[in-house]
Design a protein around this motif. Structure first.
Motif, PDB file in Angstrom:
ATOM      1  N   LYS A 131     113.265  13.154 -64.534  1.00 44.94           N
ATOM      2  CA  LYS A 131     114.486  13.498 -63.780  1.00 44.94           C
ATOM      3  C   LYS A 131     115.329  14.512 -64.531  1.00 44.94           C
ATOM      4  N   GLY A 132     114.797  15.058 -65.609  1.00 45.66           N
ATOM      5  CA  GLY A 132     115.512  16.097 -66.339  1.00 45.66           C
ATOM      6  C   GLY A 132     116.241  15.610 -67.571  1.00 45.66           C
ATOM      7  N   GLU A 133     116.138  14.310 -67.886  1.00 47.95           N
ATOM      8  CA  GLU A 133     116.755  13.834 -69.124  1.00 47.95           C
ATOM      9  C   GLU A 133     116.005  14.463 -70.297  1.00 47.95           C
ATOM     10  N   THR A 134     116.735  14.898 -71.308  1.00 48.34           N
ATOM     11  CA  THR A 134     116.052  15.533 -72.439  1.00 48.34           C
ATOM     12  C   THR A 134     115.372  14.473 -73.300  1.00 48.34           C
ATOM     13  N   SER A 155     112.808   8.557 -67.268  1.00 51.85           N
ATOM     14  CA  SER A 155     113.752   9.514 -66.682  1.00 51.85           C
ATOM     15  C   SER A 155     113.534  10.929 -67.213  1.00 51.85           C
ATOM     16  N   LEU A 156     112.550  11.128 -68.095  1.00 48.58           N
ATOM     17  CA  LEU A 156     112.227  12.493 -68.523  1.00 48.58           C
ATOM     18  C   LEU A 156     111.874  13.330 -67.289  1.00 48.58           C
TER      19      LEU A 156
END
Ligand code: ASP
Length: 308
Positions: free
Chosen positions: A84-87, A81-82
């Protein structure tokens, strides 16, 4: 760094003291000679998080994880999910919440494993970050040298080619210097700037001058994906000056070995003559990669163990 410290992660070889590095090499030797290790990480959840292509490193990490009995999860590139903008920090929290204890990661950005290690409660192993570091490759290279020559102190090792863009070269230079080898870097100024001559390392432009006086030659691929075309050397020029062929092989001392981390580009840094040479150690390096990675997993998760 104190000898008693137990590193949480292996991001580069300077996370280890020289004594710890030697301990890892000895452990890797044990695993090569005796593959019975299935209880060492029995049931420990390990995640492989690769964002860049890998054949040797990925396969040998998975084999190593299987041999120590770990529970293995592999996220295919692009699946995290990186994207998808997850830090990185939130990804690390999520993985720790699932009890993942070890993350093995490769990323095109130098420094990615360091960011992950800051946020992740378990162990991070750097499987290659950008042009920065590739500590487990250096470990298996050191293992190859030690098994060949008995010890690394005093060995004359030349690293040849695209050193500027090579994470393998950087980690090897660290490890070789920690263990007292004499390191010579050989290449053209575009791939080997003078600034790379750190203490204890010399730069030589002429390969012919170096060949008769080495114990080991480490060849490197030209890392095209990391080079802007303006400084990419003409391959014909590069080959004329730095490619290892039958004539250059003949200049090596009889006992010298030739290594390559792979993937190699036939006709660029080497010709097919190398593959039939008695000096060529590539297959041995690849084989040692499994034991070297088992040793890292054991070292991080179980600590110093019986070798303390
Ligand atoms: N396989 C090594 C690495 O991942 C060397 C290379 O790609 O040339 O850095």
């Amino acid at each position: 760094m104190t000898e008693a410290r137990r590193p949480a992660s292996l991001l580069d070889l300077d996370d280890l003291s020289p004594a710890e590095l030697l301990d890892l090499l000895a452990r890797a030797d044990d695993f090569t000679d005796n593959a019975q290790a299935r209880e060492l990480l029995r049931g420990v959840p390990v995640l492989n998080l690769f964002f860049e292509a890998s054949t040797r490193t990925y396969t040998s990490f998975v084999l190593a994880q299987q041999r120590v009995g770990a529970d293995i999860v592999t996220l295919p590139p692009g699946a995290s999910s990186l994207g998808k903008g997850e830090t990185i920090a939130d990804t690390a929290l999520t993985l720790a919440a699932m009890n993942i204890r070890v993350i093995v990661t490769r990323h095109p950005a130098s420094g990615f494993p360091y960011r992950l290690a800051e946020a992740f409660a378990g162990h991070v192993i750097n499987a290659g970050d950008g042009r920065h570091a590739h500590p487990t490759q250096a470990l298996l290279d050191l293992m190859t040298l030690r098994r060949e020559f008995g010890q690394i102190a005093g060995l004359r090792v030349a690293v040849v080619g695209d050193i500027l863009h090579s994470r393998v070269a950087r980690s090897n230079i660290l490890g070789l210097r920690m263990l007292g080898a004499q390191v010579t870097l050989v290449g053209p100024p575009t791939l080997l700037p003078e600034s790379m001559a750190v203490s204890g390392v010399r730069i030589v432009r002429s390969l012919e001058a170096v060949l008769p006086e080495v114990d080991a030659l480490m060849l490197l691929r030209i890392q095209r994906e990391r080079i802007t075309s303006a400084v990419l050397p003409a391959l014909a020029d590069y080959a004329r000056n730095y490619r290892i062929d039958a004539r250059r092989l003949a200049l090596l001392p009889a006992h010298a070995i030739v290594m390559h981390p792979g993937p190699y580009n036939r006709g660029v840094e080497l010709t097919d003559d190398v593959f039939s040479s008695k000096s060529w150690r590539y297959a041995q390096q690849v084989a040692y990669g499994v034991a070297a990675r088992m040793a890292v997993l054991d070292h991080l998760v179980n600590g110093k163990g019986q070798r303390a």
